[in-house]
Design a protein around this motif. Structure first.
Motif, PDB file in Angstrom:
ATOM      1  N   UNK A   1      12.042  72.117 -35.089  1.00 28.35           N
ATOM      2  CA  UNK A   1      12.964  71.318 -34.300  1.00 28.35           C
ATOM      3  C   UNK A   1      12.230  70.600 -33.170  1.00 28.35           C
ATOM      4  N   UNK A   2      11.353  71.316 -32.495  1.00 24.57           N
ATOM      5  CA  UNK A   2      10.572  70.729 -31.405  1.00 24.57           C
ATOM      6  C   UNK A   2       9.700  69.585 -31.907  1.00 24.57           C
ATOM      7  N   UNK A   3       9.078  69.784 -33.055  1.00 26.07           N
ATOM      8  CA  UNK A   3       8.239  68.736 -33.634  1.00 26.07           C
ATOM      9  C   UNK A   3       9.065  67.501 -33.988  1.00 26.07           C
ATOM     10  N   UNK A   4      10.260  67.731 -34.533  1.00 26.62           N
ATOM     11  CA  UNK A   4      11.127  66.627 -34.924  1.00 26.62           C
ATOM     12  C   UNK A   4      11.528  65.785 -33.712  1.00 26.62           C
ATOM     13  N   UNK A   5      11.727  66.459 -32.592  1.00 26.11           N
ATOM     14  CA  UNK A   5      12.188  65.765 -31.404  1.00 26.11           C
ATOM     15  C   UNK A   5      11.109  64.900 -30.761  1.00 26.11           C
ATOM     16  N   UNK A   6       9.894  64.996 -31.231  1.00 27.18           N
ATOM     17  CA  UNK A   6       8.839  64.105 -30.743  1.00 27.18           C
ATOM     18  C   UNK A   6       9.048  62.688 -31.247  1.00 27.18           C
ATOM     19  N   UNK A   7       9.747  62.570 -32.386  1.00 27.96           N
ATOM     20  CA  UNK A   7       9.976  61.239 -32.972  1.00 27.96           C
ATOM     21  C   UNK A   7      11.445  60.844 -33.019  1.00 27.96           C
ATOM     22  N   UNK A   8      12.336  61.794 -32.782  1.00 29.13           N
ATOM     23  CA  UNK A   8      13.777  61.516 -32.834  1.00 29.13           C
ATOM     24  C   UNK A   8      14.461  62.291 -31.718  1.00 29.13           C
ATOM     25  N   UNK A   9      15.101  61.568 -30.824  1.00 25.48           N
ATOM     26  CA  UNK A   9      15.637  62.218 -29.636  1.00 25.48           C
ATOM     27  C   UNK A   9      16.877  63.055 -29.865  1.00 25.48           C
TER      28      UNK A   9
END
Length: 405
Positions: free
Chosen positions: A229-237
């Motif tokens: 989830x943390x990794x995903x939020x680097x590219x999608x807020x």
């Protein structure tokens, strides 16, 4: 057959299609020669109290039949009553069969899910032991879609359509602000993730779907998921996660299990999965989180009924009557899919012992390799079931239902 009266009941949780099956049973019984069509108020529990109505009194015109098909929840009322194990001479069964004899019942139709099929099995077993000629037929119903043998269950298509629509709208809502956020949408599903998987149907050429789908079929490694989830939020807020109420950890324990409260069938009560995850992610990642629980709305959203679902529910109820008239007992009606595109299914029947107390889960091969989504196999399976809409019958701007009993 000598006894030409039929009785029908509904059991378990409500759906947006269960009353269409009731309409199918009623029309089938009238067209195929039943003298009287009775309804059990509150299922088998109501039958034991002799709460029985003559359906001719309420389904007395074509408009009421059409309203019934569009009315959500269980028109006759429901119950969660577990019959005792079959024992010859058992007082509960004696009472049930005494009532059925008093009303000259030849066919008993029960519309419901897994536990309801257990009722059909026990009643048909008791009838065999005691030489009763009453025929017992199960008509499937459950938004959970977890009955074996049948390709799908009436009620699932409409619930899936509602869930996909809600997810699409929640995704739109979550993207309003330029910030980091995670929205958890809790969807029904104790052990089987069919409803939660339907969130994937939100995604099409015009709409976005959820970013993750968490199913009870896959044990959740929460620490690993938080990292993903943390990794995903680097590219999608803004992230939207569809989560089953019954997801388990890697040790098989429900995240939201209530050890103290159980229902009549011994199922532990589940709630708060989305809230639990929202609090945990807020603490771990320091981002805005929300928990949305669709809850009972997904079971009875008649304004988003699937036309396919309602038509099939009616047909399977009608053919359940025909099976009883043809001499079948101890069976459940079921769908067999012949084609996906164009979609085509037929109604068949199976021995009730193949269904009662058995759960069907989402196949592992229909779930993504990482366990956080579903793949095209599920989409091809589920998409035909949500197709089509019914025209609303409106009164004062609100979709109309049949008058309550």
């Amino acid at each position: 057959m000598e006894r030409k009266n039929l009785i029908v009941g509904q059991s378990g949780g409500p759906t947006a299609a269960i009353n269409s099956s009731l309409a199918g049973v009623y029309i089938g019984a009238k067209e195929l020669g039943a003298d009287k069509v009775y309804g059990m108020r509150y299922g088998i529990e109501g039958l034991l109290k002799e709460k029985i109505i003559d359906l001719d009194d309420t389904l007395d015109c074509e408009l009421n039949i059409e309203l019934l098909k569009r009315t959500p929840s269980s028109y006759l009322g429901s119950c969660r009553y577990k019959l005792p194990e079959v024992k010859e001479g058992d007082e509960v069964y004696k009472k049930i069969f005494e009532v059925l004899d008093n009303y000259n019942i030849g066919i008993f139709i029960y519309i419901g899910g897994n536990d309801s099929m257990d009722t059909i099995k026990k009643l048909s077993d008791y009838a065999k032991i005691n030489g009763s000629k009453i025929r017992f037929v199960g008509v499937p119903k459950t938004v959970d879609n977890d009955l074996p043998v049948t390709d799908h269950t009436p009620g699932y298509g409409s619930a899936a359509k509602y869930i996909a629509t809600c997810i699409s709208e929640i995704v739109r809502d979550s993207n309003v602000y330029d910030l980091k956020s995670v929205t958890f949408v809790e969807i029904m599903g104790r052990n089987a993730g069919w409803l939660t998987a339907a969130a994937a149907l939100a995604k099409n050429n015009l709409n976005d779907g959820p970013d993750f789908i968490l199913l009870p079929e896959i044990g959740l490694d929460l620490k690993h998921f938080i990292k993903i989830l943390s990794d995903k939020m680097q590219t999608k807020g803004n992230i939207v996660v569809a989560v089953s109420e019954g997801i388990k950890d890697t040790k098989g324990h429900h995240i939201s299990e209530d050890e103290c409260n159980v229902d009549a069938f011994g199922h532990k009560m589940l709630s708060g999965t989305a809230t639990f995850l929202a609090k945990r992610i807020k603490n771990e990642l320091g981002v805005k989180t929300r928990a949305v629980e669709i809850n009972t709305l997904q079971r009875a959203a008649a304004h988003l009924q699937s036309r396919t679902d309602i038509d099939e529910a009616f047909n399977i109820g009608f053919l359940g009557v025909k099976a009883g008239i043809d001499g079948d007992s101890g069976v459940m009606m079921n769908f067999e899919r012949l084609e996906n595109a164009p979609y085509l299914s037929v109604v068949k029947k199976c021995d009730i012992s193949l269904v009662a107390n058995i759960e069907k889960k989402v196949p592992r091969e229909w779930i993504s390799e990482d366990g956080f989504y579903v793949n095209e196999h599920f989409i091809q399976y589920a998409k035909p079931l949500i197709m089509g809409e019914l025209s609303n019958i409106v009164c004062d701007g609100i979709q109309s239902h049949i008058k309550s009993l």
